[in-house]
Design an enzyme around this catalytic site. Structure first.
Site, PDB file in Angstrom:
ATOM      1  N   HIS A  23     -14.174  -1.952  25.156  1.00 19.57           N
ATOM      2  CA  HIS A  23     -14.487  -3.206  25.858  1.00 19.57           C
ATOM      3  C   HIS A  23     -13.302  -3.695  26.671  1.00 19.57           C
ATOM      4  CE1 HIS A  23     -13.143  -4.747  21.774  1.00 19.57           C
ATOM      5  NE2 HIS A  23     -12.472  -5.611  22.526  1.00 19.57           N
ATOM      6  N   HIS A  95      -7.445  -8.395  27.281  1.00 19.72           N
ATOM      7  CA  HIS A  95      -7.041  -7.079  26.754  1.00 19.72           C
ATOM      8  C   HIS A  95      -8.075  -6.012  27.076  1.00 19.72           C
ATOM      9  CE1 HIS A  95      -9.305  -8.661  23.114  1.00 19.72           C
ATOM     10  NE2 HIS A  95      -9.748  -7.407  23.069  1.00 19.72           N
ATOM     11  N   GLU A 144      -5.840  -3.066  22.680  1.00 16.13           N
ATOM     12  CA  GLU A 144      -6.433  -3.030  21.337  1.00 16.13           C
ATOM     13  C   GLU A 144      -6.899  -1.595  21.094  1.00 16.13           C
ATOM     14  OE1 GLU A 144      -9.939  -5.507  20.994  1.00 16.13           O
ATOM     15  OE2 GLU A 144     -10.131  -5.150  18.839  1.00 16.13           O
TER      16      GLU A 144
HETATM   17  C1  LIG Z   1     -12.879 -10.302  18.130  1.00 16.93           C
HETATM   18  C2  LIG Z   1     -11.952  -9.483  17.294  1.00 16.93           C
HETATM   19  C3  LIG Z   1     -11.183  -8.449  18.079  1.00 16.93           C
HETATM   20  C4  LIG Z   1     -12.147  -7.385  18.535  1.00 16.93           C
HETATM   21  O1  LIG Z   1     -12.802  -6.785  17.631  1.00 16.93           O
HETATM   22  O2  LIG Z   1     -12.329  -7.100  19.721  1.00 16.93           O
HETATM   23  C5  LIG Z   1     -10.414  -9.089  19.202  1.00 16.93           C
HETATM   24  O3  LIG Z   1     -10.430  -8.735  20.327  1.00 16.93           O
HETATM   25  S1  LIG Z   1      -9.406 -10.427  18.711  1.00 16.93           S
HETATM   26  C6  LIG Z   1      -8.639 -10.997  20.204  1.00 16.93           C
HETATM   27  C7  LIG Z   1      -7.585 -11.996  19.919  1.00 16.93           C
HETATM   28  N1  LIG Z   1      -6.501 -11.437  19.156  1.00 16.93           N
HETATM   29  C8  LIG Z   1      -5.319 -11.101  19.683  1.00 16.93           C
HETATM   30  O4  LIG Z   1      -5.060 -11.282  20.871  1.00 16.93           O
HETATM   31  C9  LIG Z   1      -4.309 -10.516  18.722  1.00 16.93           C
HETATM   32  C10 LIG Z   1      -3.136  -9.888  19.430  1.00 16.93           C
HETATM   33  N2  LIG Z   1      -2.388 -10.880  20.212  1.00 16.93           N
HETATM   34  C11 LIG Z   1      -1.203 -11.361  19.820  1.00 16.93           C
HETATM   35  O5  LIG Z   1      -0.664 -10.975  18.779  1.00 16.93           O
HETATM   36  C12 LIG Z   1      -0.565 -12.413  20.685  1.00 16.93           C
HETATM   37  O6  LIG Z   1      -1.528 -13.039  21.492  1.00 16.93           O
HETATM   38  C13 LIG Z   1       0.547 -11.817  21.625  1.00 16.93           C
HETATM   39  C14 LIG Z   1      -0.004 -10.779  22.601  1.00 16.93           C
HETATM   40  C15 LIG Z   1       1.693 -11.197  20.773  1.00 16.93           C
HETATM   41  C16 LIG Z   1       1.119 -12.971  22.437  1.00 16.93           C
HETATM   42  O7  LIG Z   1       1.514 -13.951  21.536  1.00 16.93           O
HETATM   43  P1  LIG Z   1       2.869 -14.814  21.742  1.00 16.93           P
HETATM   44  O8  LIG Z   1       4.050 -13.915  21.916  1.00 16.93           O
HETATM   45  O9  LIG Z   1       2.946 -15.819  20.663  1.00 16.93           O
HETATM   46  O10 LIG Z   1       2.456 -15.541  23.091  1.00 16.93           O
HETATM   47  P2  LIG Z   1       3.299 -15.832  24.379  1.00 16.93           P
HETATM   48  O11 LIG Z   1       2.392 -16.661  25.254  1.00 16.93           O
HETATM   49  O12 LIG Z   1       4.644 -16.397  24.042  1.00 16.93           O
HETATM   50  O13 LIG Z   1       3.409 -14.399  25.058  1.00 16.93           O
HETATM   51  C17 LIG Z   1       4.628 -13.644  25.142  1.00 16.93           C
HETATM   52  C18 LIG Z   1       4.579 -12.915  26.480  1.00 16.93           C
HETATM   53  O14 LIG Z   1       3.431 -12.035  26.510  1.00 16.93           O
HETATM   54  C19 LIG Z   1       2.562 -12.416  27.591  1.00 16.93           C
HETATM   55  N3  LIG Z   1       1.174 -12.282  27.114  1.00 16.93           N
HETATM   56  C20 LIG Z   1       0.600 -12.966  26.107  1.00 16.93           C
HETATM   57  N4  LIG Z   1      -0.674 -12.595  25.952  1.00 16.93           N
HETATM   58  C21 LIG Z   1      -0.907 -11.667  26.903  1.00 16.93           C
HETATM   59  C22 LIG Z   1      -2.060 -10.900  27.256  1.00 16.93           C
HETATM   60  N5  LIG Z   1      -3.223 -11.040  26.599  1.00 16.93           N
HETATM   61  N6  LIG Z   1      -1.968 -10.032  28.264  1.00 16.93           N
HETATM   62  C23 LIG Z   1      -0.784  -9.845  28.959  1.00 16.93           C
HETATM   63  N7  LIG Z   1       0.362 -10.564  28.662  1.00 16.93           N
HETATM   64  C24 LIG Z   1       0.271 -11.445  27.653  1.00 16.93           C
HETATM   65  C25 LIG Z   1       2.900 -13.860  27.882  1.00 16.93           C
HETATM   66  O15 LIG Z   1       2.546 -14.202  29.195  1.00 16.93           O
HETATM   67  C26 LIG Z   1       4.383 -13.891  27.648  1.00 16.93           C
HETATM   68  O16 LIG Z   1       5.044 -13.340  28.752  1.00 16.93           O
HETATM   69  P3  LIG Z   1       6.259 -14.099  29.473  1.00 16.93           P
HETATM   70  O17 LIG Z   1       5.700 -15.409  29.940  1.00 16.93           O
HETATM   71  O18 LIG Z   1       6.672 -13.179  30.569  1.00 16.93           O
HETATM   72  O19 LIG Z   1       7.294 -14.261  28.399  1.00 16.93           O
HETATM   73 CO   LIG Z   2     -11.241  -7.093  21.555  1.00 15.64          CO
END
Ligand SMILES: CC[C@@H](C(=O)O)C(=O)SCCNC(=O)CCNC(=O)[C@H](O)C(C)(C)COP(=O)(O)OP(=O)(O)OC[C@H]1O[C@@H](n2cnc3c(N)ncnc32)[C@H](O)[C@@H]1OP(=O)(O)O
Ligand SMILES: [Co+2]
Length: 152
Positions: A23, A95, A144
């Protein structure tokens, strides 16, 4: 800049066996409005909303012939989607989910090269084990992996 070609070497034998794009996930500020748009404007097959507290999300899947779209909305303030939407209020691509046939083996292999966000897989929306790789280690795209056993 590098490019792939038909002469590129095969992947290491212990690397994950990546299959279909399971997905593409989009974070949305209004789940009902987004689902209605895919159903009524684009004429897609839209599933029922599911709440997944262990992931902090509400989710709606849209079935396409060859993959799915996952619409994600935060369930609670600690949701990773709440943080994403606070930085991207209109929503956006969140993602990509790639199928692998053995998630623990895949995690063991890739964790030597990229940051893995889940040392142990969680159970995802389809009842299969899932785990995430850090977007900063994969060209700015959150990846993912979902374990889908090959059909026998
Ligand atoms: C429904 C269940 C399952 C499925 O079966 O399909 C799912 O899909 S669950 C979906 C939701 N779960 C998750 O997203 C879990 C994994 N994600 C994480 O652990 C966190 O979101 C993360 C990716 C580690 C980010 O968390 P965090 O570091 O606390 O957030 P920041 O905002 O500080 O981000 C740091 C840095 O990373 C960039 N970022 C954040 N998210 C994304 C993204 N989705 N894609 C691309 N980049 C991302 C963010 O912009 C920050 O960058 P800088 O600003 O340059 O520092
Ligand atoms: Co997902």
């Amino acid at each position: 800049m590098s490019s792939s070609s038909s002469t590129s070497p095969p992947p290491p034998s212990s690397s994950p066996s990546v299959g279909r794009l399971n997905h593409v996930a989009i974070a949305v500020p209004d789940l009902e409005a987004a689902a209605a748009r895919y159903r009524n404007v684009l004429g897609c097959q839209v599933g029922e909303k599911q709440d997944l507290p262990e992931h902090g999300v509400s989710v709606v899947f849209i079935d396409l012939p060859n993959t799915k779209i996952e619409l994600l909305h935060p369930l609670g303030d600690n949701s990773p989607i709440a943080k994403f939407l606070s930085k991207n209020p209109s929503g956006g691509l969140h993602h990509l989910c790639l199928e692998v046939d053995d998630i623990q083996e895949s995690l063991d292999f890739v964790s030597e090269k990229v940051r893995v966000l889940d040392k142990k897989p969680k159970i995802g929306a389809h009842g299969n084990p899932v785990a995430f790789l850090h977007p900063k280690d994969s060209d700015g795209v959150l990846l993912e992996m979902e374990e889908v056993k090959p059909a026998k």
